[in-house]
Motif scaffolding. Sequence first.
Motif, PDB file in Angstrom:
ATOM      1  N   PRO A 166      -5.053 -13.848  -3.339  1.00 26.78           N
ATOM      2  CA  PRO A 166      -5.780 -14.576  -2.290  1.00 26.78           C
ATOM      3  C   PRO A 166      -7.257 -14.225  -2.233  1.00 26.78           C
ATOM      4  O   PRO A 166      -8.052 -15.005  -1.694  1.00 26.78           O
ATOM      5  CB  PRO A 166      -5.061 -14.162  -1.005  1.00 26.78           C
ATOM      6  N   ALA A 167      -7.639 -13.057  -2.766  1.00 32.39           N
ATOM      7  CA  ALA A 167      -9.056 -12.686  -2.773  1.00 32.39           C
ATOM      8  C   ALA A 167      -9.872 -13.593  -3.675  1.00 32.39           C
ATOM      9  O   ALA A 167     -11.104 -13.611  -3.591  1.00 32.39           O
ATOM     10  CB  ALA A 167      -9.217 -11.234  -3.201  1.00 32.39           C
TER      11      ALA A 167
ATOM     12  N   PRO B 293     -14.231  -0.938   3.861  1.00 32.73           N
ATOM     13  CA  PRO B 293     -13.413  -1.430   2.741  1.00 32.73           C
ATOM     14  C   PRO B 293     -11.907  -1.233   2.906  1.00 32.73           C
ATOM     15  O   PRO B 293     -11.445  -0.172   3.310  1.00 32.73           O
ATOM     16  CB  PRO B 293     -13.928  -0.613   1.556  1.00 32.73           C
ATOM     17  N   GLU B 294     -11.165  -2.290   2.625  1.00 31.40           N
ATOM     18  CA  GLU B 294      -9.715  -2.275   2.507  1.00 31.40           C
ATOM     19  C   GLU B 294      -9.327  -3.505   1.703  1.00 31.40           C
ATOM     20  O   GLU B 294     -10.127  -4.435   1.550  1.00 31.40           O
ATOM     21  CB  GLU B 294      -9.033  -2.265   3.873  1.00 31.40           C
ATOM     22  N   PRO B 295      -8.129  -3.547   1.137  1.00 30.17           N
ATOM     23  CA  PRO B 295      -7.747  -4.680   0.296  1.00 30.17           C
ATOM     24  C   PRO B 295      -7.899  -6.022   1.000  1.00 30.17           C
ATOM     25  O   PRO B 295      -7.566  -6.163   2.177  1.00 30.17           O
ATOM     26  CB  PRO B 295      -6.284  -4.378  -0.047  1.00 30.17           C
TER      27      PRO B 295
ATOM     28  N   PRO C  31      -4.530 -12.422  10.573  1.00 26.35           N
ATOM     29  CA  PRO C  31      -5.177 -12.279  11.879  1.00 26.35           C
ATOM     30  C   PRO C  31      -5.326 -10.823  12.297  1.00 26.35           C
ATOM     31  O   PRO C  31      -6.318 -10.457  12.934  1.00 26.35           O
ATOM     32  CB  PRO C  31      -4.239 -13.048  12.820  1.00 26.35           C
ATOM     33  N   GLU C  32      -4.348  -9.989  11.944  1.00 25.96           N
ATOM     34  CA  GLU C  32      -4.419  -8.575  12.307  1.00 25.96           C
ATOM     35  C   GLU C  32      -5.575  -7.888  11.598  1.00 25.96           C
ATOM     36  O   GLU C  32      -6.305  -7.083  12.203  1.00 25.96           O
ATOM     37  CB  GLU C  32      -3.101  -7.878  11.962  1.00 25.96           C
ATOM     38  N   GLN C  33      -5.763  -8.200  10.313  1.00 27.89           N
ATOM     39  CA  GLN C  33      -6.887  -7.609   9.589  1.00 27.89           C
ATOM     40  C   GLN C  33      -8.210  -8.102  10.157  1.00 27.89           C
ATOM     41  O   GLN C  33      -9.172  -7.329  10.278  1.00 27.89           O
ATOM     42  CB  GLN C  33      -6.797  -7.960   8.097  1.00 27.89           C
TER      43      GLN C  33
END
Length: 429
Positions: free
Chosen positions: A372-373, A257-259, A307-309
């Motif tokens: 955006p979620a 889990p992370e935002p 892209p990093e996430q």
Amino acid sequence: MRLILPALMSLVLATPAMAQTEAAERTIMATVVAEHDRHIDLLERLVNVNSGTLNLPGVTQVGEMVRAELEPLGFDVRWAPMEDTGRAGHLIATHDGGGKNILLIGHLDTVFETDSPFQTFVREGSRATGPGIGDDKGGMVVIIAALRAMQAAGTLEGSNITVVLTGDEERPGAPLEIARRDLIAAGRVADYALEFEGLAVENGEEFGTIARRSSSSWTLTTGGRTGHSSGVFGESLGYGAIYEMARILDTFRRELPEPNLTYNVGVIAGGTPAEIDAAGFRVTASGKTNIVAETAVARGDLRTLTPEQDARARQRMAAIVEDHLPKTTAELAFAPDGYPPMAPTPGNTALLERLNAVNRDLGLPEMAPYDPAKRGAADSGFVAADVDTLGGMGMAGLGAHAEGESVDLDSMVRQAQRAAVLIGRLSLE
């Protein structure tokens, strides 16, 4: 019917560079209102043609209907066939009037195939229902209404606009590098991109879309030694495929889990044997309570904001998968046909600020960035790495992808006015 046509006679423009367009913007505002019934009729005709992604003739027919609207406006329109991907194709229209290139993105197809009972446009006052009415036939009509208003105001003539309407947004063809080749190419030469999926609305407040998450799918297959269940957890048999599957999925739940990151499990089966079909949608399994499971399979999705996430989540998932329980195996495979994210960039934020300048001048409420979620992936993700992009420029609606999908017809006016004025201002830079 209540239409918002605010402050036409007191329109105040922000800079001297924009002063030359004041009269044109007044004409844009009035033209969109005057042609509202025409565009509702166009929306009805588009909705009543089934263009489920796999209905290739239907997608092609909708493309021809849009061609008939764009060519009289001076656009060069071509059809990019997609036989190699198993899809109908894309409509690409260009209007080279010089200046900054503005890319307008939408899609011809819907999720409602020919076997769906939901097939018809129905209007009740300022609300209408129909398959794909908001996603994305309403968005296409907003594009057409905006361009017609620009033509009436004389701002279209000097504008450099590319329209790309894909025919397989809901079920992209494969390989993806062919299916999105034309859109990616258009994004690389554009100065700005506007995507015409539905307007984000919550509790009556309208929002701007500066980011969308990615969408990719994965398949996890675990294996174990099968045998009599009296030997489970022991040195000979170990834990079996189902326990290994449970370990991995629960570790995903606890450690990832992370935002703005989600990782759903959509389908799962385990037993001796267990398998998933070639399409990746249907699983079968059999087994007995006294047999240690030999195989388990699960399929899910991964949604990330940047892209990093995405790279970080995949790396962590792979590490979790490799930490096997005794006497088990596991393999994680990502499908190659995912949608990239539309990451929130300073350029996208600045583009929303430009739209909010339009909102202020038109007497419309300013828009905050939408979470955006709460938005799905879209074709804008394929261009957002190359060009500043703003999404959600289509109509406001409810129930996308479900029977009863509806739109607020009055929102077509606001959105076409906003788009036409914004495109004209961006073109002048």
